[in-house]
Structure formats: structure tokens, C-alpha cells
Write a protein that holds these residues in place. Structure first.
Motif, PDB file in Angstrom:
ATOM      1  N   TYR A  96     -12.768  19.982  26.699  1.00  7.83           N
ATOM      2  CA  TYR A  96     -13.193  19.231  27.878  1.00  7.83           C
ATOM      3  C   TYR A  96     -11.953  19.691  28.863  1.00  7.83           C
ATOM      4  O   TYR A  96     -10.880  19.490  28.498  1.00  7.83           O
ATOM      5  CB  TYR A  96     -13.427  17.665  27.632  1.00  7.83           C
ATOM      6  N   PRO A  97     -12.185  19.525  30.217  1.00  8.07           N
ATOM      7  CA  PRO A  97     -11.181  19.508  31.085  1.00  8.07           C
ATOM      8  C   PRO A  97     -10.529  18.265  31.151  1.00  8.07           C
ATOM      9  O   PRO A  97     -11.176  17.136  30.888  1.00  8.07           O
ATOM     10  CB  PRO A  97     -11.903  19.797  32.695  1.00  8.07           C
ATOM     11  N   PHE A  98      -9.314  18.050  31.439  1.00  6.67           N
ATOM     12  CA  PHE A  98      -8.504  16.640  31.344  1.00  6.67           C
ATOM     13  C   PHE A  98      -9.046  15.686  32.463  1.00  6.67           C
ATOM     14  O   PHE A  98      -9.263  16.284  33.562  1.00  6.67           O
ATOM     15  CB  PHE A  98      -7.097  17.027  31.704  1.00  6.67           C
ATOM     16  N   GLN A  99      -9.368  14.700  32.117  1.00  7.58           N
ATOM     17  CA  GLN A  99      -9.666  13.518  33.331  1.00  7.58           C
ATOM     18  C   GLN A  99      -8.550  13.312  34.141  1.00  7.58           C
ATOM     19  O   GLN A  99      -7.378  13.007  33.536  1.00  7.58           O
ATOM     20  CB  GLN A  99     -10.174  12.395  32.657  1.00  7.58           C
ATOM     21  N   ARG A 100      -8.685  13.095  35.438  1.00  7.39           N
ATOM     22  CA  ARG A 100      -7.532  13.030  36.352  1.00  7.39           C
ATOM     23  C   ARG A 100      -7.871  12.026  37.155  1.00  7.39           C
ATOM     24  O   ARG A 100      -8.832  12.054  37.931  1.00  7.39           O
ATOM     25  CB  ARG A 100      -7.228  14.264  37.230  1.00  7.39           C
ATOM     26  N   ILE A 101      -6.930  10.977  37.169  1.00  4.30           N
ATOM     27  CA  ILE A 101      -6.893   9.682  37.772  1.00  4.30           C
ATOM     28  C   ILE A 101      -5.668   9.343  38.278  1.00  4.30           C
ATOM     29  O   ILE A 101      -4.568   9.821  37.873  1.00  4.30           O
ATOM     30  CB  ILE A 101      -7.474   8.562  37.134  1.00  4.30           C
ATOM     31  N   SER A 102      -5.922   8.596  39.708  1.00  8.39           N
ATOM     32  CA  SER A 102      -4.369   7.997  40.379  1.00  8.39           C
ATOM     33  C   SER A 102      -3.939   6.874  39.333  1.00  8.39           C
ATOM     34  O   SER A 102      -4.886   6.464  38.443  1.00  8.39           O
ATOM     35  CB  SER A 102      -4.551   7.855  41.766  1.00  8.39           C
ATOM     36  N   TYR A 103      -2.837   6.425  39.578  1.00  6.53           N
ATOM     37  CA  TYR A 103      -2.204   5.130  39.061  1.00  6.53           C
ATOM     38  C   TYR A 103      -3.131   4.251  39.527  1.00  6.53           C
ATOM     39  O   TYR A 103      -3.421   3.380  38.625  1.00  6.53           O
ATOM     40  CB  TYR A 103      -0.693   5.261  39.326  1.00  6.53           C
ATOM     41  N   THR A 104      -3.359   4.176  40.783  1.00  8.45           N
ATOM     42  CA  THR A 104      -4.207   2.856  41.494  1.00  8.45           C
ATOM     43  C   THR A 104      -5.426   2.927  40.719  1.00  8.45           C
ATOM     44  O   THR A 104      -5.993   1.936  40.491  1.00  8.45           O
ATOM     45  CB  THR A 104      -4.077   3.181  42.632  1.00  8.45           C
ATOM     46  N   GLU A 105      -5.974   4.088  40.533  1.00 10.74           N
ATOM     47  CA  GLU A 105      -7.474   4.030  39.991  1.00 10.74           C
ATOM     48  C   GLU A 105      -7.403   3.736  38.564  1.00 10.74           C
ATOM     49  O   GLU A 105      -8.026   2.767  38.039  1.00 10.74           O
ATOM     50  CB  GLU A 105      -7.951   5.506  39.863  1.00 10.74           C
ATOM     51  N   ALA A 106      -6.167   3.876  37.747  1.00  5.73           N
ATOM     52  CA  ALA A 106      -6.056   3.455  36.344  1.00  5.73           C
ATOM     53  C   ALA A 106      -5.955   2.082  36.307  1.00  5.73           C
ATOM     54  O   ALA A 106      -6.406   1.468  35.377  1.00  5.73           O
ATOM     55  CB  ALA A 106      -4.950   4.275  35.724  1.00  5.73           C
ATOM     56  N   ILE A 107      -5.060   1.593  37.170  1.00  7.66           N
ATOM     57  CA  ILE A 107      -5.158  -0.038  37.288  1.00  7.66           C
ATOM     58  C   ILE A 107      -6.302  -0.766  37.746  1.00  7.66           C
ATOM     59  O   ILE A 107      -6.629  -1.753  37.062  1.00  7.66           O
ATOM     60  CB  ILE A 107      -3.960  -0.522  38.450  1.00  7.66           C
ATOM     61  N   LYS A 108      -7.087  -0.302  38.552  1.00  7.30           N
ATOM     62  CA  LYS A 108      -8.453  -0.649  38.716  1.00  7.30           C
ATOM     63  C   LYS A 108      -9.402  -0.684  37.620  1.00  7.30           C
ATOM     64  O   LYS A 108      -9.974  -1.530  37.469  1.00  7.30           O
ATOM     65  CB  LYS A 108      -8.986   0.085  40.025  1.00  7.30           C
ATOM     66  N   ILE A 109      -9.478   0.398  36.830  1.00  5.20           N
ATOM     67  CA  ILE A 109     -10.136   0.491  35.633  1.00  5.20           C
ATOM     68  C   ILE A 109      -9.914  -0.417  34.693  1.00  5.20           C
ATOM     69  O   ILE A 109     -10.616  -1.127  34.082  1.00  5.20           O
ATOM     70  CB  ILE A 109     -10.121   1.951  35.055  1.00  5.20           C
ATOM     71  N   LEU A 110      -8.387  -0.527  34.241  1.00  8.21           N
ATOM     72  CA  LEU A 110      -8.115  -1.607  33.279  1.00  8.21           C
ATOM     73  C   LEU A 110      -8.333  -2.978  33.819  1.00  8.21           C
ATOM     74  O   LEU A 110      -8.909  -3.675  32.712  1.00  8.21           O
ATOM     75  CB  LEU A 110      -6.690  -1.434  33.112  1.00  8.21           C
ATOM     76  N   ASN A 111      -8.266  -3.542  34.999  1.00 11.07           N
ATOM     77  CA  ASN A 111      -8.746  -4.736  35.405  1.00 11.07           C
ATOM     78  C   ASN A 111     -10.249  -5.069  35.297  1.00 11.07           C
ATOM     79  O   ASN A 111     -10.544  -6.132  34.829  1.00 11.07           O
ATOM     80  CB  ASN A 111      -8.176  -4.826  36.741  1.00 11.07           C
ATOM     81  N   GLN A 112     -11.058  -3.965  35.496  1.00  8.39           N
ATOM     82  CA  GLN A 112     -12.358  -4.135  35.381  1.00  8.39           C
ATOM     83  C   GLN A 112     -12.766  -4.325  34.089  1.00  8.39           C
ATOM     84  O   GLN A 112     -13.690  -4.878  33.631  1.00  8.39           O
ATOM     85  CB  GLN A 112     -13.139  -3.171  36.136  1.00  8.39           C
ATOM     86  N   GLU A 113     -12.135  -3.379  32.981  1.00  8.46           N
ATOM     87  CA  GLU A 113     -12.463  -3.500  31.889  1.00  8.46           C
ATOM     88  C   GLU A 113     -12.216  -4.649  31.121  1.00  8.46           C
ATOM     89  O   GLU A 113     -12.704  -5.089  30.081  1.00  8.46           O
ATOM     90  CB  GLU A 113     -11.941  -2.049  31.083  1.00  8.46           C
ATOM     91  N   GLU A 114     -10.965  -5.172  31.441  1.00  8.55           N
ATOM     92  CA  GLU A 114     -10.483  -6.434  30.873  1.00  8.55           C
ATOM     93  C   GLU A 114     -11.495  -7.546  31.253  1.00  8.55           C
ATOM     94  O   GLU A 114     -11.722  -8.415  30.150  1.00  8.55           O
ATOM     95  CB  GLU A 114      -9.239  -6.684  31.492  1.00  8.55           C
ATOM     96  N   LYS A 115     -12.056  -7.672  32.281  1.00  5.17           N
ATOM     97  CA  LYS A 115     -12.897  -8.608  32.630  1.00  5.17           C
ATOM     98  C   LYS A 115     -14.371  -8.142  31.979  1.00  5.17           C
ATOM     99  O   LYS A 115     -15.123  -9.120  31.258  1.00  5.17           O
ATOM    100  CB  LYS A 115     -13.430  -8.599  34.197  1.00  5.17           C
ATOM    101  N   LYS A 116     -14.915  -6.957  32.076  1.00  2.74           N
ATOM    102  CA  LYS A 116     -16.256  -6.704  31.639  1.00  2.74           C
ATOM    103  C   LYS A 116     -16.350  -6.711  30.188  1.00  2.74           C
ATOM    104  O   LYS A 116     -17.262  -7.109  29.547  1.00  2.74           O
ATOM    105  CB  LYS A 116     -16.622  -5.232  31.957  1.00  2.74           C
TER     106      LYS A 116
END
Length: 463
Positions: free
Chosen positions: A299-319
Motif C-alpha cells: 500500500y502507498p503510505f497514508q499521508r496526513i497533516s499533524y492537524t488532521e491527526a489531532i482531529k482524527i484522534l479527538n473524533q475517535e476518542e469520542k466515537k
């Protein structure tokens, strides 16, 4: 003339040697029924079976013990056994080093399973064990593959100094180098330390040679006793002129994929042994070693910004109703638990995170137009987390000088580094790869101390 062969050479080219007289040397792994010897010389995980001549003298047979080293002259024949294709019918045996059976039972070489912790207690003997032999051969092929990759891509191998006056990262403890007692003039007439990185020196070389890389030992005096840290370890640090961040990420991804492919092509026997070992003894239920390596290639490596990473982690913590030990706030340095969640649970493939807050990164990283983030990137791998950290370097003199001031770095010690921005400075980038951590990933070892010959960690420099 009798040909002297390694056991790997014989086993890889068995049919060629049938009915030929050869000479082999190695250490005895087992001795069965007073006639069958399993011999290993370290060149392969496999053993060569030797059939003793029935005319062998009894005084020689008594010295044939596990661990003893011998030379055998014999003729290669097809084996009638199922576990090997060829075997060596001995004509003559010479004993090099006799191992007393009473001694072998006190060592890690006795034929029984030992914990990896136990093996570390006798690090000088680890090389003779199957598992450590596999790891060291893989380590060799990884190092060779890395040099091969950079050579074929036009990089020049650079030897940067081990002794330095400055911490490249600006944080953490360093080992001071001194020859004299406190209060007297030292050897270099200033405080010097063991280097934590050759990056700054490599940058100066790249600004004249275009593409360079370092591959050497570095040292950190942090009191960290985790399974992922060493006090002495090996780093690979390429530096490339006229390279922007995206090109740097592309290079790093291609590099990792090529190296993983190289090791699959050149160490399959050792990888297969480790794969079976991990399936049998590992307490963690994870992908097999082969599956883990194939994911890097597939697979190609997944590329995300630091800001996107923080957003994902916050969403996953709640979800997902997850409670991370460290709170997730923009501007914090991502912790291992956050990195592991992103790479193991969320994306399930290698992840590249880029554009980190400037407040948590080193002075030499190029400031983005937003004034808050820098052109930095980290590559995270399954199971081990960060394997590569890199950035586009700040090529603008005034901006670099301001960053040095903002981070309270001593500009007087960096006059030579600042100087390079006054003589034809260009955009340039690079990254650092922790070699031992890459070996850890490839071999599946859970503790980094098991992938380096003599680990140096806090309170541990026994050998």
C-alpha cells in the motif's frame, strides 16, 4: 585440491557438490547416536549433517561435544533422510576447540529454550544461537541494502564526527567527552560531547555535493529504559540539496519499500525462522512477520497533516469511547499511544504525518507560511511507531537566525552552520532513520536490545 566451503554454499548448491571431496569447519549443534553431527558455521540458519566414519578413533569421539569446533574432510552425498538433501560422509576430523559438557550446561548454548532476557546476560555467546544468528544476518543485509540504495541513487557516503560541541536537536542529555579532571583545561579546550546526530555536518556537505548520507553510531544520555530506546544506536541520515518536503517524503517512502523488498529477497530463510519463532512464542496476537512486511510493500503510505491527526484522534476518542492516557491538544507532541492508534487501529498501514507545530520541533526546520507549523514529517510503522523523522531545512538566513534565538540555541556554536546560508543557500531536506528500530520492525523483536550485538542502556555496559 580440496575445496573449502561454507555450509551455506554447500546447501545452496548441493547437486553441484555431489560426490566431491570438500572441507568444512564449524561448531557442533548436536551429536546423535555417536554417528550424526549437525554442524553450523554461522553462514546460514540450516545445519549440515555429517556422518562419522566408523573407523574414527574413540579418543576423538569423546571430544565431539555440543559447542566444540571442528574441521571435517569428507565427500558430499545425497541424503536418504527427509530433513536434508545432502550430507557429508566424513573421511577425517580435526578438533579445534573442545567444549566440556559440564560447561555447556551452564551456558545459553545448552539445547533448550531460553528467554531473550537470559540470552542478554551472555551476550558474548548470543551469536551462536539460532535466533540471534538470524537477527545478525538480517541486520547485515539491511545495512548492505541501505548502502546499495543510496549508491544507486547518486548519494555520497559521508563520515561525520562522533565528537561534537552541540546537541543537534537542542534537547535531551548528552555524554560529555573528557580526558582531564574537573577544573583543568580539556583535550579540545572546550566542552565536547558524543554526537546525537550527524545531520548538521551532513547539511554542509550536501550544500556542496548535492546528495550525501551518513550511517554511524550516535549517543543519547537519556535515562530511558523502554523496549524502544538505546543509549548507543545507529542512524542513517541522508541530506539532499534542491529538495522540498514532498520530495523528501517520496524519497523516504521509496527507500523503505526498496529496503523491505531487498530483505525479503535476500533473507527469506532467516525471516521464515523468525516468523515461526514469533508464532510459537509471542504473547501478542498480531500479523505474522511476513504479513507485516508485505503491508509496507502493498500500500502507498497514508499521508496526513499533524492537524488532521489531532482531529482524527479527538473524533475517535469520542466515537470509540477511548481514553488516551495523554490528552489530545493541538501543539502537543504526539505520544506513542497516539501514533500506535493511528497506524495500528485507524489506518492499519504505514502513516506519514507532516507539518508539525514549530513549538515542538527543532530550530533548523523550515517555517511554513502560516507561521505556526514547520515542514517536518514523521513516518510511523505498525508495532514500533516512528521509524523516520525528517524535514525541509530552513535555508533563509534571517529566519534561521530567529529560530535559533526563539529556541535558546547558542548561535556562537553554530556560526559555521549559519555561514552556509550566506554562500549560495538552497532549499534542502533530509531525514533520520533509526537503524536498530528498522531491524526491530523487520525481525519482529519486541525489545530493541535484542537486535544489536551489545546493547548500551542506562545501568548497562557489561560487555
Amino acid at each position: 585440491m580440496v575445496k573449502k566451503c561454507s555450509i551455506k554454499e554447500l546447501l545452496d548448491n548441493g547437486n553441484f557438490f555431489i560426490n566431491k571431496k570438500v572441507l568444512v569447519e564449524g561448531w557442533i549443534r548436536s551429536f546423535r547416536y555417536s554417528i550424526f553431527i549437525s554442524l553450523n558455521d554461522g553462514s546460514t540458519i540450516k545445519n549440515l549433517q555429517i556422518i562419522l566414519s566408523r573407523t574414527l578413533e574413540k579418543k576423538i569421539i569423546k571430544k565431539i561435544t555440543i559447542g566444540s569446533s571442528i574441521q571435517v574432510l569428507g565427500i558430499i552425498t545425497k541424503s536418504i533422510g527427509k530433513k536434508q538433501n545432502i550430507e557429508l560422509q566424513s573421511l577425517d576430523i580435526k578438533i579445534y576447540g573442545y567444549t566440556d559438557p559440564c560447561i555447556i550446561h551452564k551456558s545459553i548454548l545448552q539445547p533448550k529454550k531460553h528467554s531473550l532476557e537470559k540470552l542478554r546476560e551472555q551476550s558474548h555467546l548470543r551469536f551462536k544461537t539460532n535466533i540471534f544468528g538470524c537477527i545478525m544476518r538480517i541486520r547485515h543485509h539491511l545495512a548492505f541494502g541501505i548502502h546499495k540504495y543510496f549508491h544507486e541513487h547518486g548519494f555520497f557516503y559521508l563520515h561525520t564526527p562522533i565528537i561534537t560541541t552541540l546537541n543537534c536537536e537542542g534537547t535531551g542529555e548528552m555524554f560529555q567527552v573528557t580526558t582531564l579532571k574537573k577544573g583543568t583545561k580539556d583535550f579540545f579546550k572546550r566542552k565536547t560531547y558524543l554526537s546525537v546526530s550527524g545531520q548538521l555536518e551532513a547539511e554542509t556537505a550536501a550544500l556542496g555535493l548535492g546528495k550525501v548520507y551518513t550511517f554511524g553510531p550516535v549517543f543519547r544520555a537519556e535515562n530511558s529504559n523502554t523496549s524502544r530506546h538505546l543509549s548507543e544506536f545507529w542512524m542513517i541520515e541522508p541530506e539532499i540539496s534542491f529538495y522540498h518536503l514532498e520530495e523528501n517524503i517520496n524519497l523516504a517512502e521509496d527507500f523503505l519499500k526498496v529496503i523491505v523488498k531487498y530483505i525479503l529477497d535476500n533473507s527469506i530463510e532467516d525471516l521464515s525462522f523468525l516468523n515461526e519463532y514469533l508464532k510459537r512464542w509471542s504473547k501478542k496476537k498480531t500479523n505474522s512477520l511476513m504479513e507485516r512486511l508485505e503491508i509496507v510493500l502493498k500500500y502507498p503510505f497514508q499521508r496526513i497533516s499533524y492537524t488532521e491527526a489531532i482531529k482524527i484522534l479527538n473524533q475517535e476518542e469520542k466515537k470509540q469511547n477511548i481514553k488516551f492516557f495523554h490528552s489530545i491538544i493541538w501543539g502537543m507532541d504526539l505520544q506513542s499511544e497516539h501514533e500506535q492508534y493511528l497506524v495500528n487501529k485507524y489506518f492499519k498501514i504505514p502513516v506519514v504525518i507532516f507539518d508539525y507545530p514549530s513549538c515542538i520541533k527543532a530550530f533548523y526546520m523550515r517555517i511554513n507560511n502560516d507561521g505556526k507549523t514547520v515542514k517536518a514529517m514523521d513516518i510511523l510503522f505498525p508495532e514500533i511507531g516512528e521509524v523516520i523523522g525528517g524535514s525541509q531545512r530552513e535555508e533563509r538566513y534571517e529566519m534561521l537566525l530567529q529560530r535559533i534565538k526563539d529556541t535558546n540555541t547558542d548561535k556562537n556554536k553554530l556560526w559555521w552552520y549559519l555561514d552556509t546560508r550566506l554562500f549560495g543557500s538552497v532549499p534542502h531536506s533530509g531525514f533520520g532513520l533509526g537503524f536498530d528500530r528498522l531491524v526491530q520492525f523487520v525481525t519482529g523483536m519486541s525489545n530493541i536490545r535484542d537486535v544489536i550485538p551489545y546493547p548500551r542502556t542506562p545501568d548497562n555496559a557489561k560487555f
